[in-house]
Design a protein around this motif. Structure first.
Motif, PDB file in Angstrom:
ATOM      1  N   LEU A   1      38.321  40.175  41.488  1.00  0.00           N
ATOM      2  CA  LEU A   1      39.609  41.061  43.027  1.00  0.00           C
ATOM      3  C   LEU A   1      38.980  39.750  43.316  1.00  0.00           C
ATOM      4  O   LEU A   1      40.745  40.042  44.090  1.00  0.00           O
ATOM      5  N   ILE A   2      39.255  39.745  44.346  1.00  0.00           N
ATOM      6  CA  ILE A   2      39.383  38.653  45.121  1.00  0.00           C
ATOM      7  C   ILE A   2      39.294  37.199  44.950  1.00  0.00           C
ATOM      8  O   ILE A   2      40.644  36.605  45.963  1.00  0.00           O
ATOM      9  N   ALA A   3      39.301  36.423  43.889  1.00  0.00           N
ATOM     10  CA  ALA A   3      40.099  35.509  43.343  1.00  0.00           C
ATOM     11  C   ALA A   3      40.922  35.902  42.933  1.00  0.00           C
ATOM     12  O   ALA A   3      42.259  34.856  43.149  1.00  0.00           O
ATOM     13  N   ILE A   4      41.462  37.069  42.389  1.00  0.00           N
ATOM     14  CA  ILE A   4      43.276  36.994  42.353  1.00  0.00           C
ATOM     15  C   ILE A   4      44.272  36.949  43.241  1.00  0.00           C
ATOM     16  O   ILE A   4      45.217  36.567  43.851  1.00  0.00           O
ATOM     17  N   GLY A   5      43.533  37.141  44.508  1.00  0.00           N
ATOM     18  CA  GLY A   5      44.022  37.078  45.773  1.00  0.00           C
ATOM     19  C   GLY A   5      44.720  35.789  45.736  1.00  0.00           C
ATOM     20  O   GLY A   5      45.189  35.528  46.463  1.00  0.00           O
ATOM     21  N   TYR A   6      43.385  35.017  46.012  1.00  0.00           N
ATOM     22  CA  TYR A   6      43.817  33.552  45.793  1.00  0.00           C
ATOM     23  C   TYR A   6      44.843  32.570  45.087  1.00  0.00           C
ATOM     24  O   TYR A   6      46.174  32.454  45.580  1.00  0.00           O
ATOM     25  N   THR A   7      44.600  33.487  43.732  1.00  0.00           N
ATOM     26  CA  THR A   7      45.464  33.019  42.975  1.00  0.00           C
ATOM     27  C   THR A   7      46.936  33.027  42.249  1.00  0.00           C
ATOM     28  O   THR A   7      47.887  32.645  42.195  1.00  0.00           O
ATOM     29  N   MET A   8      47.360  34.297  43.442  1.00  0.00           N
ATOM     30  CA  MET A   8      48.768  34.987  43.827  1.00  0.00           C
ATOM     31  C   MET A   8      49.518  33.880  44.966  1.00  0.00           C
ATOM     32  O   MET A   8      50.795  33.714  44.547  1.00  0.00           O
ATOM     33  N   VAL A   9      48.620  34.649  45.786  1.00  0.00           N
ATOM     34  CA  VAL A   9      49.200  33.134  47.215  1.00  0.00           C
ATOM     35  C   VAL A   9      49.664  31.500  46.648  1.00  0.00           C
ATOM     36  O   VAL A   9      50.169  30.771  46.223  1.00  0.00           O
ATOM     37  N   TYR A  10      48.871  31.082  45.860  1.00  0.00           N
ATOM     38  CA  TYR A  10      48.627  29.808  45.570  1.00  0.00           C
ATOM     39  C   TYR A  10      50.180  29.381  44.308  1.00  0.00           C
ATOM     40  O   TYR A  10      50.596  28.602  44.378  1.00  0.00           O
TER      41      TYR A  10
END
Length: 305
Positions: free
Chosen positions: A20-29
């Motif tokens: 769930l946290i990693a999705i936030g990283y990959t969305m912004v990137y």
């Protein structure tokens, strides 16, 4: 096999939180092309807001746990979404067209600001909370007396992850905002020429990523029963590792990477040494990236000329 099955359950639950946290990283990137290093601290803020909201509702006399958890989830998602919007406006938007390192350094600075703000406002001590969701099921009990347990909170974490991912997948694939996000991911200049509000789309990407981090923060609080001001740094690094392992920019890859990191940590702690679980996770990341530089599900970038 019973011990293995128990660790498999534990690893999947931990990996769901990382995912769930990693999705936030990959969305912004995927849209901006930069890493939001303050995202782990948004996860920490979400955990603190969930704790504070829970204590406030209990002090007001509410006793229905499902209603309390629903209100806590909505409040924490709303407030952390506001944090995500603020970070984008302060740390990213003014530096979007600057040299590439400027937004990254600004995000790192914002991470320190959020960490120290939480330490000053909430204190440096760990904030425990009594078990809120108790009970569970015994899946199997072996001849040695070891029982495979599946707790209600573990079921809730996995179900919440599945529901949130389903909603987000629908948002990205079926809505106007999702179409705008995919257009900005491909070419922001062309998307703007075709009528897409790039600034709004990027802001909403930060808002949605922060809301997902709030869900992870609340699940962490319920599962482990504590929060502290430093947990965002550790979980953020693990989630960033998960995003890179799965393929930075790939949403399914982020979830797959989170599950992989959770399973690696859990099985290494169970069968080897808990002190070296981080060494094992990062070592496997290095090996994977040597043979698969774009990650498990990442796609190589093709430069058109």
């Amino acid at each position: 096999m019973d011990y293995f099955a128990q660790q498999l359950i534990n690893g999947l639950v931990l990996g769901s939180i990382y995912g769930l946290i990693a999705i936030g990283y990959t969305m912004v990137y995927g849209i901006v092309g930069m890493i939001n290093f303050a995202h782990g601290d948004i996860f920490m803020i979400g955990g603190f807001i969930a704790l504070i909201s829970f204590l406030v509702l209990v002090s007001l006399g509410l006793t229905a746990i499902p209603l309390i958890l629903l209100i806590v989830l909505l409040v924490s998602m709303a407030i952390t979404a506001l944090y995500g919007w603020t970070i984008e406006r302060i740390a990213y938007r003014p530096l979007r067209h600057s040299f590439r390192l400027a937004p990254m350094l600004s995000a790192i600075g914002m991470s320190f600001v959020l960490t120290n703000f939480s330490q000053v406002s909430q204190g440096a001590r760990v904030k425990p909370v009594p078990p809120i969701i108790t009970g569970g099921y015994t899946l199997h009990e072996g001849s040695s007396g070891f029982a495979v347990q599946l707790s209600n909170i573990q079921i809730m974490v996995v179900l919440a992850t599945i529901v949130v991912l389903a909603l987000f997948t629908w948002l990205v694939s079926r809505t106007r905002l999702g179409r705008d996000m995919r257009a900005c991911e491909q070419d922001q200049t062309m998307a703007a020429l075709l009528g897409v509000d790039v600034d709004y789309t990027i802001s909403m990407t930060f808002v949605i990523g922060a809301a997902l981090a709030a869900v992870a923060g609340m699940m962490y609080l319920l599962y482990y029963g504590l929060v502290d001001f430093f947990m965002g740094f550790v979980a953020g690094i693990k989630a960033f590792t998960a995003a890179v392992l799965g393929g930075i920019g790939s949403l399914p890859g982020a979830m797959l990477g989170g599950l992989a990191i959770g399973l690696i940590e859990t099985f290494w702690s169970a069968y080897f040494s808990v002190e070296y679980k981080d060494v094992a996770a990062f070592s496997i990341l290095i090996v994977v990236l040597i043979f698969m530089p774009t990650g498990l599900l990442g796609r190589p970038e093709v430069e058109k000329v």
